[in-house]
Design a protein around this motif. Structure first.
Motif, PDB file in Angstrom:
ATOM      1  N   THR A  50     -24.291  21.600  61.884  1.00  7.87           N
ATOM      2  CA  THR A  50     -25.510  20.941  61.135  1.00  7.87           C
ATOM      3  C   THR A  50     -26.455  21.962  61.019  1.00  7.87           C
ATOM      4  O   THR A  50     -27.228  22.229  59.900  1.00  7.87           O
ATOM      5  CB  THR A  50     -26.247  19.934  62.106  1.00  7.87           C
ATOM      6  N   VAL A  51     -26.872  22.982  61.963  1.00  6.31           N
ATOM      7  CA  VAL A  51     -27.744  24.205  62.140  1.00  6.31           C
ATOM      8  C   VAL A  51     -27.360  24.917  60.838  1.00  6.31           C
ATOM      9  O   VAL A  51     -28.062  25.480  60.214  1.00  6.31           O
ATOM     10  CB  VAL A  51     -27.791  24.617  63.382  1.00  6.31           C
ATOM     11  N   MET A  52     -26.075  25.238  60.676  1.00  6.77           N
ATOM     12  CA  MET A  52     -25.557  26.428  59.830  1.00  6.77           C
ATOM     13  C   MET A  52     -25.721  25.690  58.313  1.00  6.77           C
ATOM     14  O   MET A  52     -26.213  26.352  57.615  1.00  6.77           O
ATOM     15  CB  MET A  52     -24.089  26.533  59.855  1.00  6.77           C
ATOM     16  N   ALA A  53     -25.561  24.380  58.229  1.00  2.25           N
ATOM     17  CA  ALA A  53     -25.986  23.754  56.729  1.00  2.25           C
ATOM     18  C   ALA A  53     -27.271  24.087  56.342  1.00  2.25           C
ATOM     19  O   ALA A  53     -27.684  24.355  55.321  1.00  2.25           O
ATOM     20  CB  ALA A  53     -25.320  22.601  56.784  1.00  2.25           C
ATOM     21  N   VAL A  54     -28.263  23.666  57.462  1.00  2.00           N
ATOM     22  CA  VAL A  54     -29.554  23.686  57.249  1.00  2.00           C
ATOM     23  C   VAL A  54     -30.112  25.233  56.998  1.00  2.00           C
ATOM     24  O   VAL A  54     -30.741  25.355  55.848  1.00  2.00           O
ATOM     25  CB  VAL A  54     -30.275  23.026  58.370  1.00  2.00           C
TER      26      VAL A  54
END
Length: 314
Positions: free
Chosen positions: A62-66
């Protein structure tokens, strides 16, 4: 936010809303990730609708996508860890306490850092091929949920039985390095799961990536390598380190690969670049460490006000 990783959505909402209200900030927009979109589309929509700050609560994926969505913008990213072993949160020194993450954002500490790129994806911490991805692949999700980063020991034990890779590594177009390592890790910052600092010289804002080639041949080699890393020795046996702006890794056969602790499809190659100071990140003040990690005691104390406001609302 990732509703699968966040165990108490109501508490998260209350903590953020009350924390922002206490500081005189407006109520935020809310976006949930889906199995089809792990956060990139939601973060892009938030930017299009005028967001100046994006909180992300979820696991590494999730963090990487953001991060991918916000790279190259002036929108700040605040990490609220959820799930297990969030690598960017580890490098920020953040626990799973959302109130601390909210307080870090409210304090106004901002730092521009580099991001690495693999295809159309960005990463803030590190990319890897080989043992590190094999370890993630072999780690049980249930064990991660109950044991946190300690669960990766089981995955590491399984990965130790796999053979070395035959790879060709090119750094900034220089003559290729031919190696048979167990892992090649390309880092933007230095800390791994459990807070272990692998790349002691990594600077997330120098416009370069740090490359570690790990080539242990036995359990004894692994032990000496790990002991040297834990003790922060200047010379680590069976590990070569380099810096580069462009890293090309080509393997003889498909290998497990990961970005920021999240598995991506196996492949024979990784082409990794860097975007200098592309991400605006909320960090604790003062930002005195060349790495991102910090002593969380001050932020924990300040976060008591956020928690108190949330409790009052409840």
């Amino acid at each position: 936010m990732n509703p699968v990783k966040v165990t108490d959505l109501d508490l998260l909402r209350r903590t953020i809303v009350e924390g922002l209200a206490t500081a005189g900030w407006p109520e935020p927009m809310w976006f949930e990730t889906t199995p089809e979109d792990s956060g990139r589309g939601q973060a892009t929509k938030a930017v299009e609708e005028g967001a100046e700050l994006v909180f992300v609560s979820g696991g590494d994926g999730t963090v990487m996508a953001v991060v991918t969505a916000l790279a190259g913008t002036d929108v700040a990213l605040a990490v609220l860890p959820a799930g297990t072993g969030n690598l960017l949160a580890t490098n920020l020194g953040l626990t799973s306490d959302a109130a601390t993450g909210v307080e870090v954002a409210l304090e106004g500490g901002r730092r521009r850092i580099d991001v690495g790129t693999v295809g159309d994806q960005c990463f803030a911490v590190m990319a890897g091929m080989g043992f590190d991805a094999e370890m993630l692949e072999g780690t049980n999700e249930t064990a991660k949920k109950h044991l946190g980063w300690i669960a990766y020991i089981g995955g590491a034990a399984k990965a130790l039985r796999r053979p070395s890779m035959g790879v060709v590594i090119s750094l900034d177009g220089k003559p290729a390095l031919r190696r048979r390592p167990r892992s090649v890790i390309v880092g933007n910052v230095g800390r791994l799961q459990g807070g272990v600092r692998l790349l002691s010289e990594a600077d997330p804002a120098d416009g370069k990536l740090d490359v570690a080639i790990l080539s242990p041949r036995s359990l004894a080699n692994w032990a000496s390598l790990g002991w040297a890393v834990v003790r922060r020795k200047e010379r680590v046996p069976r590990m070569e380190t380099y810096t580069a702006e462009r890293v090309e890794i080509r393997a003889a056969r498909p290998q497990p690969r990961q970005l920021d602790g999240d598995l991506i499809d196996p492949g024979k190659s990784m082409s990794i670049g860097v975007r200098h100071k592309a991400l605006l990140l909320c960090v604790p003040q003062p930002d005195s460490d060349p790495d991102l990690a910090y002593d969380s005691s001050a932020a924990e104390k300040a976060a008591e006000g956020v928690r108190a406001a949330a409790n009052d609302a409840e």
